[in-house]
Design an enzyme around this catalytic site. Structure first.
Site, PDB file in Angstrom:
ATOM      1  N   THR A   1       0.846  -1.261   0.114  1.00  0.00           N
ATOM      2  CA  THR A   1       0.268   0.082  -0.125  1.00  0.00           C
ATOM      3  C   THR A   1       1.133   1.131   0.051  1.00  0.00           C
ATOM      4  OG1 THR A   1      -1.697  -1.101   1.213  1.00  0.00           O
ATOM      5  CG2 THR A   1      -1.783   1.310   1.292  1.00  0.00           C
TER       6      THR A   1
ATOM      7  N   LYS B   1      -6.874   1.376  -3.055  1.00  0.00           N
ATOM      8  CA  LYS B   1      -6.710   0.562  -1.987  1.00  0.00           C
ATOM      9  C   LYS B   1      -6.614   2.037  -0.834  1.00  0.00           C
ATOM     10  CE  LYS B   1      -5.325  -2.017   1.048  1.00  0.00           C
ATOM     11  NZ  LYS B   1      -3.749  -3.099   1.112  1.00  0.00           N
TER      12      LYS B   1
ATOM     13  N   LYS C   1       0.583   4.439   9.150  1.00  0.00           N
ATOM     14  CA  LYS C   1       1.148   4.450   7.725  1.00  0.00           C
ATOM     15  C   LYS C   1      -0.006   4.902   6.858  1.00  0.00           C
ATOM     16  CE  LYS C   1       2.249   0.737   5.189  1.00  0.00           C
ATOM     17  NZ  LYS C   1       1.162   1.062   4.221  1.00  0.00           N
TER      18      LYS C   1
END
Length: 314
Positions: free
Chosen positions: A106, A182, A250
């Site tokens: 990702t 995503k 993150k």
């Protein structure tokens, strides 16, 4: 959606770089599909787990990728992906001349586009292919893959995509589109986890029977996939990492960066990020992301269930 290329080239060796909780299951699924696969992970225990099942492993990423027709990269973030491609022991030039690099991390869509352009300049192909589903679905070959890339990249990567995924969404010819999809998923997932943990900790503060809360809410309109999946971790007092807090530190951080660039307000994901940061700052960064419930409990004095092993040994 079917690939635009009707006949894929022959499948040679597949290299899986990263044999962690997701990559190991994906490597197993690829081997189960009858493909020639070799794996690499810098953690010896991960490589040993694959080797113990008869899987082939390499001593380094470059060794694994040398001559490979498909390189599946299952690492945590963009920095690790870039290092594997273009670092001192990078695999970009070691792959077969017409190979495809399938990137599952990702990351910010802009970074995916930059990595793709740099790799494609060597004559190789880049498939931007982040996935969703967790370790169980990875082991079952039943992930959801959100992919974008050229028709040649899809054609070359198709055997691996078919092996690891129940659903493959082809989301455009430009790398970065998969990454953008995503990030929308991660925005929702992070907010839903925070909401689920807030709700179950609030229920605990009210003195409610938490097992009964889970039963009622999962049969009601307030439920979500994350509530159904994460709250059992809280009920069991089990915070062993299925998906760690740091992942959403993150990913929601990337959402904030993207939104700031686009001048788009994302207040709910910003609030969720603060809770993940609080959990990480409290020493829970490597614990399961359901640990947000423990942060709420600590702030409010709510009492959450203890681990079953702790109860049995008391």
């Amino acid at each position: 959606m079917e690939s635009a290329v009707s006949s894929a080239p022959p499948v040679g060796r597949v290299a899986v770089l990263g044999l962690g909780s997701m990559g190991l299951g994906m490597a197993r699924s690829i081997a189960r599909a009858g493909l020639d696969v070799v794996g690499f992970d810098p953690m010896s225990a991960a490589a040993e787990a694959f080797a113990a099942e008869g899987g082939r492993t390499a001593a380094g990423a470059r060794e694994a990728a040398t001559g490979a027709c498909i390189v599946l990269c299952v690492v945590v973030n963009a920095a690790q992906t870039e290092a594997l491609l273009f670092g001192p022991e990078g695999v970009a030039e070691a792959m077969a001349p017409d190979a495809v690099f399938v990137s599952c991390a990702t990351m910010d869509p802009d970074i995916a586009r930059r990595l793709a352009a740099k790799l494609e300049a060597t004559g190789r192909h880049y498939l931007d292919a982040p996935m969703s589903g967790g370790p169980v679905r990875a082991a079952e070959g039943a992930l959801t893959v959100m992919a974008s890339g050229g028709s040649a990249a899809f054609a070359r990567g198709r055997p691996v995509l078919d092996a690891i995924a129940a659903k493959v969404y082809e989301l455009g010819e430009a790398p970065g589109q998969g990454a953008a999809f995503k990030m929308i998923n991660q925005l929702l997932a992070g907010v839903h986890i925070a909401a689920a943990c807030e709700a179950i900790a609030f229920a605990a503060r009210q003195g409610l029977d938490l097992d009964r809360v889970y039963e009622v809410i999962t049969a009601s309109a307030g439920s979500s996939w994350m509530f159904e999946n994460r709250v059992p971790h809280v009920l069991d007092g089990d915070y062993a990492p299925k998906s760690a807090v740091e992942i959403f530190v993150k990913d929601l951080g990337i959402v904030q960066d993207m939104a700031r660039t686009a001048r788009f307000p994302v207040p709910l994901s910003a609030a969720a990020l603060q809770m993940f940061l609080a959990a990480s700052g409290s020493g829970m960064g490597s614990a399961d992301d359901a640990s947000l419930a423990r942060v709420y409990a600590a702030l409010s004095g709510a009492s959450l269930p203890e681990a079953k092993t702790a109860k049995s040994s008391a």
